[in-house]
Design an enzyme around this catalytic site. Structure first.
Site: not given
Ligand code: ATP
Ligand code: MG
Length: 461
Positions: A79, A81, A162
């Site tokens: 997805d 962001d 993170d």
């Molecule tokens: P995926 O969607 O593949 O699970 P993702 O890294 O995109 O992985 P998301 O949960 O969609 O994870 O979050 C998008 C972004 O927001 C992350 O890449 C990170 O930069 C930030 N993020 C998400 N959760 C946290 C958190 N708990 N603390 C700090 N930053 C976060």
């Molecule tokens: Mg994501």
């Protein structure tokens, strides 16, 4: 390019001077379009539309997080962001097909058919001592962030993310990738590294421990030493996280095609007992039978994801809580409760206990109980029973579950094979199969009688 080299040299220097472990957001390294493999072909056209419209209205807008990370490691993003300088209300007003969501983190979801592009405003750190003004930011006494709506620059935003590999930003205006925290180097070295002080970052949001495990499992990366170390001590902080959020995290850990690796890492970090206490206890039971059963189920789930087959949370939780359900059922049966009601009550107790950690929605709890109940019904095949079971909407899941039990070494007298054959047999063969069981039963039930041979009558003697 020069900047990239400089950033690299800085990293090398800090590595040599021993400061490499803690990542911080410093000077940005800009990687120009010809130096990275993020090509527009790999990006969602809808995400690009969102970026373009935000930029056209004078805002900064970037793709960030998982999508850029996954492309840079050679994968496909699941997805997209977006991070922007526009405030949530401004984003909302630019897209008719959007809505504001979240309280802890305010976000805008822009909807394009089935695809949702998540748009977040650049966030800033806020003072931990102040507990915030309550409206925009708020910490709990042990440092957990309860609300996080203080906005800032892209640099602030990067330091709030993170892991270093999640703080890579891609913009449309020049197709460059911006690296604020050394994420590219960590991708090269296959490392999961928190930005900032790891212990503090885990205290702010203990779910980051689960995210470290998830990304390590998914990408096949190592959790860097100083990022790994505090996890062994801080796992208990997960008890402060709402059980609904932990349920979502469990699904992300186990339905993404890397369940087996995730399970192993959770165990290694001592986090399994926090998330799934009954499962963590069970894997040491019965000479490792239960550990083999879970292993078989997770390997099988990962295979299903690779084959594009569906996975249901109910099946996963039915696997995780099977031992616990059986243990409660046995206790209840000892009070002379018949098998099925005992199983139902055992199932309820197992689910209720798990609910305290990761709440299992009813829509999953019901099929879980059906899968378990069918384990019993699959053994009862006389008369019309086999057909009734075969027509049960949960038959397929229950049959798969049964095969896993056998695969783990449980001797069920060839029950799995019987059902495999029964499903493909025609009506005539099915009747024969059931009949053969009955004759088997008949023989069995006659056996004991032989011991009670009636005495020959007087006349016979
Ligand atoms: P995926 O969607 O593949 O699970 P993702 O890294 O995109 O992985 P998301 O949960 O969609 O994870 O979050 C998008 C972004 O927001 C992350 O890449 C990170 O930069 C930030 N993020 C998400 N959760 C946290 C958190 N708990 N603390 C700090 N930053 C976060
Ligand atoms: Mg994501």
């Amino acid at each position: 390019m020069l900047k990239k080299r400089l950033g690299w040299l800085q990293n090398l220097f800090s590595r040599l001077s021993g400061k490499q472990q803690q990542a911080s957001v410093g000077d940005v390294t800009i990687i120009s379009r010809d130096q990275h493999q993020v090509s527009r072909k790999l990006l969602s056209p809808n995400a690009l539309k969102v970026l373009r419209r935000l930029e056209d209205h004078g805002h900064q807008a970037y793709l960030v997080g998982g999508c850029i990370r996954d492309i840079l490691v050679g994968g496909r993003p699941k997805d997209f962001d977006v991070a922007t300088s526009a405030k949530p209300e401004e984003v909302r007003s630019l897209f008719r097909n959007s809505r504001l969501i979240g309280r802890r983190f305010k976000l805008v979801h822009v909807q394009f058919g089935r695809e949702v592009i998540e748009v977040a405003t650049f966030r800033a750190h806020h003072s931990q001592d102040s507990h915030g003004d309550g409206n925009h930011s708020h910490h709990s006494d042990d440092g957990q962030i309860l609300r996080d709506n203080v906005y800032g620059t892209i640099q602030d935003d990067a330091s709030r993310r993170d892991f270093t590999i999640n703080a890579l930003y891609y913009r449309l205006s020049d197709f460059a990738v911006k690296d604020y925290a050394g994420g590219l180097q960590d991708i090269d070295n296959r490392l999961i590294r928190l930005i900032g002080n790891p212990e503090q970052r885990y205290r702010e949001d203990p779910v980051r421990m689960l995210r470290a495990v998830r990304f390590a499992a998914k990408l096949g990366f190592t959790v860097e030493k100083s990022t790994a170390k505090p996890i062994y001590q801080l796992g208990h902080l997960l008890q402060n996280i709402p059980s609904a959020r932990l349920f979502d995290e469990v699904l992300k850990l186990f339905l993404n095609g890397h369940a087996e690796a995730s399970f192993q890492l959770l165990q290694d970090f001592g986090l399994l007992e926090q998330l799934l206490p009954a499962t963590a206890a069970a894997i040491n039971e019965q000479d490792g039978f239960y550990a083999r059963f879970i292993h078989a189920a997770l390997v099988n789930s990962d295979k299903r994801v690779r084959q594009g087959k569906s996975l249901t949370p109910a099946f996963l939780y039915a696997v995780f809580l099977w031992y616990s359900t059986l243990a409660y059922t046995r206790q209840i049966e000892e009070q002379d409760v018949p098998k099925l009601p005992a199983l139902n009550r055992g199932a309820m107790t197992a689910i209720e206990n798990q609910n305290q950690r990761t709440s299992i929605p009813k829509r999953f709890a019901i099929p879980m109980r059906e899968i378990w109940e069918l384990q019993y019904r699959l053994t009862r095949r006389f008369g019309k029973k086999a057909d009734q079971t075969l027509n049960h909407p949960r038959f397929r899941a229950a049959y798969d579950f049964l095969l896993l039990r056998e695969q783990a070494g449980e001797d069920l007298g060839g029950l799995g094979q019987w059902w495999t054959d029964y499903q493909v047999a025609d009506e005539f063969v099915r009747r024969q199969m059931v009949k053969a069981l009955q004759s088997g039963k008949y023989k069995k039930s006659r056996k004991p009688r032989r011991h009670h041979r009636r005495k020959p009558s007087e006349n016979e003697q």
